[in-house]
Design a protein around this motif. Sequence first.
Motif, mmCIF file in Angstrom:
data_model
loop_
_atom_site.group_PDB
_atom_site.id
_atom_site.type_symbol
_atom_site.label_atom_id
_atom_site.label_comp_id
_atom_site.label_asym_id
_atom_site.label_seq_id
_atom_site.Cartn_x
_atom_site.Cartn_y
_atom_site.Cartn_z
ATOM 1 N N ALA A 16 -32.020 88.249 -0.436
ATOM 2 C CA ALA A 16 -33.009 88.604 -1.636
ATOM 3 C C ALA A 16 -32.786 87.327 -2.460
ATOM 4 C CB ALA A 16 -32.381 89.713 -2.299
ATOM 5 N N ALA B 199 -28.346 91.217 0.808
ATOM 6 C CA ALA B 199 -28.220 90.656 -0.456
ATOM 7 C C ALA B 199 -28.446 89.250 -0.531
ATOM 8 C CB ALA B 199 -26.779 91.041 -0.868
ATOM 9 N N GLN B 200 -27.972 88.347 0.513
ATOM 10 C CA GLN B 200 -28.191 87.117 0.629
ATOM 11 C C GLN B 200 -29.751 86.748 0.832
ATOM 12 O OE1 GLN B 200 -26.229 84.317 0.774
ATOM 13 N NE2 GLN B 200 -24.559 85.591 -0.267
ATOM 14 N N ALA C 142 -20.841 91.557 -5.322
ATOM 15 C CA ALA C 142 -19.940 92.249 -4.626
ATOM 16 C C ALA C 142 -18.977 91.735 -3.926
ATOM 17 C CB ALA C 142 -21.316 92.982 -3.520
ATOM 18 N N LEU D 199 -17.752 87.867 3.720
ATOM 19 C CA LEU D 199 -18.243 88.945 2.719
ATOM 20 C C LEU D 199 -17.955 90.273 3.437
ATOM 21 C CD1 LEU D 199 -19.509 90.040 0.241
ATOM 22 C CD2 LEU D 199 -21.678 89.582 1.123
ATOM 23 N N ARG D 200 -18.640 90.336 4.678
ATOM 24 C CA ARG D 200 -18.345 91.454 5.205
ATOM 25 C C ARG D 200 -16.920 92.075 5.517
ATOM 26 N NH1 ARG D 200 -21.296 90.243 9.807
ATOM 27 N NH2 ARG D 200 -23.004 90.402 8.372
ATOM 28 N N VAL E 159 -20.045 82.883 -0.883
ATOM 29 C CA VAL E 159 -19.436 83.805 -1.919
ATOM 30 C C VAL E 159 -18.003 83.704 -1.998
ATOM 31 C CG1 VAL E 159 -21.339 85.702 -1.589
ATOM 32 C CG2 VAL E 159 -19.082 85.663 -0.273
ATOM 33 N N LEU F 88 -21.394 85.090 5.626
ATOM 34 C CA LEU F 88 -21.786 86.713 5.590
ATOM 35 C C LEU F 88 -20.509 87.360 6.249
ATOM 36 C CD1 LEU F 88 -25.427 86.485 6.676
ATOM 37 C CD2 LEU F 88 -24.508 86.960 4.308
ATOM 38 N N SER G 294 -27.275 98.646 -5.957
ATOM 39 C CA SER G 294 -28.609 98.559 -6.123
ATOM 40 C C SER G 294 -29.278 98.404 -4.967
ATOM 41 C CB SER G 294 -29.288 97.759 -7.185
ATOM 42 O OG SER G 294 -29.075 96.198 -6.624
ATOM 43 N N MET H 169 -25.621 95.407 3.968
ATOM 44 C CA MET H 169 -25.985 95.198 2.710
ATOM 45 C C MET H 169 -25.766 93.572 2.487
ATOM 46 S SD MET H 169 -23.319 95.441 -0.448
ATOM 47 C CE MET H 169 -23.222 93.589 -0.471
ATOM 48 N N SER H 170 -24.919 93.066 3.182
ATOM 49 C CA SER H 170 -24.662 91.703 2.755
ATOM 50 C C SER H 170 -25.760 90.638 3.063
ATOM 51 C CB SER H 170 -23.240 91.228 3.349
ATOM 52 O OG SER H 170 -23.481 91.435 4.662
ATOM 53 N N PHE I 48 -25.587 92.357 -18.460
ATOM 54 C CA PHE I 48 -25.451 91.612 -17.142
ATOM 55 C C PHE I 48 -26.719 90.629 -16.996
ATOM 56 C CE2 PHE I 48 -28.370 95.485 -17.003
ATOM 57 C CZ PHE I 48 -29.611 95.048 -16.693
ATOM 58 N N VAL J 275 -25.574 98.363 -11.638
ATOM 59 C CA VAL J 275 -26.584 97.485 -11.755
ATOM 60 C C VAL J 275 -26.660 96.608 -10.662
ATOM 61 C CG1 VAL J 275 -27.535 95.834 -13.243
ATOM 62 C CG2 VAL J 275 -26.624 97.790 -14.210
ATOM 63 N N LEU J 276 -25.261 95.792 -10.194
ATOM 64 C CA LEU J 276 -25.136 94.770 -9.392
ATOM 65 C C LEU J 276 -24.850 95.003 -7.838
ATOM 66 C CD1 LEU J 276 -23.554 92.570 -12.070
ATOM 67 C CD2 LEU J 276 -25.944 91.868 -11.248
ATOM 68 N N VAL K 260 -35.085 91.471 -8.300
ATOM 69 C CA VAL K 260 -34.503 92.686 -7.447
ATOM 70 C C VAL K 260 -33.839 93.468 -8.603
ATOM 71 C CG1 VAL K 260 -34.267 91.228 -5.673
ATOM 72 C CG2 VAL K 260 -32.522 91.076 -7.359
ATOM 73 N N HIS L 17 -31.037 95.976 -3.885
ATOM 74 C CA HIS L 17 -30.766 94.531 -3.401
ATOM 75 C C HIS L 17 -29.280 94.269 -4.166
ATOM 76 C CE1 HIS L 17 -34.932 93.940 -1.738
ATOM 77 N NE2 HIS L 17 -35.138 94.347 -2.848
ATOM 78 N N PRO L 18 -28.090 94.631 -3.416
ATOM 79 C CA PRO L 18 -27.076 94.068 -4.178
ATOM 80 C C PRO L 18 -26.904 92.799 -4.472
ATOM 81 C CG PRO L 18 -26.630 95.781 -2.314
ATOM 82 C CD PRO L 18 -28.259 95.160 -2.303
ATOM 83 N N ASP L 19 -26.178 92.252 -5.482
ATOM 84 C CA ASP L 19 -25.760 90.772 -5.590
ATOM 85 C C ASP L 19 -24.776 90.680 -4.727
ATOM 86 O OD1 ASP L 19 -26.156 88.501 -7.289
ATOM 87 O OD2 ASP L 19 -23.996 89.028 -7.542
ATOM 88 N N ALA L 20 -24.903 89.755 -3.688
ATOM 89 C CA ALA L 20 -23.804 89.197 -3.137
ATOM 90 C C ALA L 20 -22.403 88.392 -3.596
ATOM 91 C CB ALA L 20 -24.523 88.200 -1.927
ATOM 92 N N PHE L 21 -22.908 87.888 -4.703
ATOM 93 C CA PHE L 21 -21.736 87.198 -5.541
ATOM 94 C C PHE L 21 -20.913 88.418 -6.255
ATOM 95 C CE2 PHE L 21 -25.176 84.427 -5.047
ATOM 96 C CZ PHE L 21 -24.544 83.227 -3.988
ATOM 97 N N LEU M 41 -15.621 93.135 2.432
ATOM 98 C CA LEU M 41 -15.989 94.479 2.051
ATOM 99 C C LEU M 41 -15.304 95.915 2.994
ATOM 100 C CD1 LEU M 41 -19.777 94.012 1.685
ATOM 101 C CD2 LEU M 41 -18.269 94.750 -0.201
ATOM 102 N N THR N 106 -31.895 92.901 -11.187
ATOM 103 C CA THR N 106 -30.438 92.488 -11.653
ATOM 104 C C THR N 106 -30.401 91.463 -12.926
ATOM 105 O OG1 THR N 106 -30.119 91.013 -10.011
ATOM 106 C CG2 THR N 106 -29.423 93.241 -9.588
#
Lengths: 407, 275
Positions: free
Chosen positions: B8, B5-6, A168, A5-6, A132, A2, A160, B1-2, A301, A156-157, B241, A162-166, A9, B243
């Motif tokens: 979920a 996201a994880q 993002a 990822l942070r 990720v 995490l 949203s 967010m991260s 997607f 979409v990804l 979710v 629930h963003p998709d971590a991979f 970002l 997607t």
Amino acid sequence: MLATLRAALERRSRARVHTLAEQVERQSYLLPRARLDDLIQLLIARGYRVQGPTLRDGAIVLGPLRSDRDLPIGFTDEQRAGHYRVVPRQDVAVFGYVVGPHSFKAELLRPAQTLFRAKREAKRVRFIAEAVDDSPLCLFGARACDLAAIEVQDGVLRDSQHPDAFYAARRAASCIVAVGCTQSAPTCFCASMGTGPAPTRGYDLALTELIGDAGHRFVVAVGTRLGADLVGELGLALVPADDADLARAALRDTRRNMRKSLETTGLQEMLAAAANHPHWDDVAARCLACTNCTQVCPTCFCVGVEDRVSLDGSETERVRHWDSCFSAEYSKLHGGAVRASVRARYRQWLTHKLSTWFDQFGRSGCVGCGRCITFCPAAIDLTEEVQALRAPVSARTRARGDSSNGN
Amino acid sequence: MSVAAQLAMLPRSMRVRRFIRENHDTFTLELDPGEPFVFRPGQFNMLHVPGVGESAISISGDAAKPEVLVHTIREVGDVTRHLGRLRPGDELGVRGPFGVGWPVERALGQDLVIVAGGIGLAPLRPVLYYALKHTRVIRNVFLAYGARSPKDMLFAKDLKRFQRRGLNVAATVDRWGEGWTGRIGVVTKLLENMPYEPRSTIAMVCGPEVMIRFTARVLEQVGMQSSDIWVTLERNMKCGVGTCGHCQLGSVLLCRDGPVVPYPKAAPLLNVREL
């Protein structure tokens, strides 16, 4: 994981910050053809894995760029519905082609992605998060339609609830070097979709290729602080006014010469009301439900999931992979597929792309790249299908459609 | 967010506390969520049996008891059959809660009509628990429940208890079976004898699509506003979710915009074949 990822970002948001003054001063620069490789080498030196157009197996596909020599220099692509050929050009243009079977979707939304792993120990189950991938990635040679497609998938990804971590993480780690299209294929219709042919946003750098008496060169537009950094490090000079005009004119000509278009006025409403249109039967008779259009589409997607299990059943890898609304399995519910007919599946795809995408994500799902037209083995052209669907449905057909629901 | 996201996509491991056989093809799992599991009636979880797969299952327990997570499951496929083999002490993966739940607060000061068909009673049981706790502020609660046959009935004990505690419970079966002395016929028949006030009633309906259509028609015929009728819809779900694309029903992404939707939104979708 995490934390990484942070960090990615944060790195990205820093890169995206530019003041209003910088925006106003945004300038174009001149990159001589002989220095194109310097840009690639600079990106590599900065740790980016550079992915861009390469020639492989008779197609221009995305692959690793180690130098400018990996680019399909002097080649172009012939495209029309159901037809794709790479042929030599008369000149040594570096970007003298349009988009091919690949899109950068494969870099951001991987065709297969492990989501997590599960370990079973007697009755206990342990779930292990998958790291990720946020290693620096350069999407080199993205066209305006590609940029628009990335924006669509962001919606979409990434943006949203629930963003998709991979997605993002890879998105945040990517640098985009775009290319303005100085030619179009007969399958291109980005102009009518408002997405091209000139890159307008969503890039770090955007190149427009010029070949002529004044030499072979690129006009480089800067989109972000990162782009400005790269230009600064290369020590590029500001572009002469003439060249800036030439680049603008080249992009304008591409727009002007684009023959295909999709009439979007009232399209969302038209398709929303066309569920019982008889033309769906017509296109279903030609469609092979092969899923090609959804695989080449840069915005599609949809993903499925599967458990990959070790032989003794103790370890499971949960893998997500690209899926397609054209497969029967896709809509499977207890009792069978909801969309059993190809008619229903084609209707789902086209209606989603051009109509319900607005309801779901506030914009069109089509960017006008034309890939689905070129790579359809049955040469189905969605712009023509839309035209046919615009033909009014007779009152009788409508009534027949409704009564078939058998209340 | 991260972090969100994880979470979920990554299941939490939960232990089965109790396994309850409800009928020949349906069972209930009571899970230990570790920490309180907060959800709204009508929401669902993705339940994962490693090596088999994942399934979207509504929560059938009491939202006021977050220390236990309850799912009632009908065995219809691979995943649900494997879920049915779990016993106390076994662990499984849980992601959620996802989706939009029932608008239970809207029932306050109104009559509440609940119509369920078959396993459709499971996602409505949290509403019944809610109604029990609010009998003073909800005017009257009516439950119309239809099952295919007496052996398919769910929660028989619960239904008796709800009846004793002031809810108006009526049940019917499509086909008679041994020991059944109740009504036979479609669930909409039960609505005819229920003295709810159509102009100030909220209805919540879950069952097969055809049952939803007929129920909504009956409720509208007696003067209910279409927008006071809430229904759940079902499609294949992979991510929960919004997607993966699978749960699309026209303009609606059911996992994100549903599974509970107001009937005016559902009606046009139910009217198109193979949508």
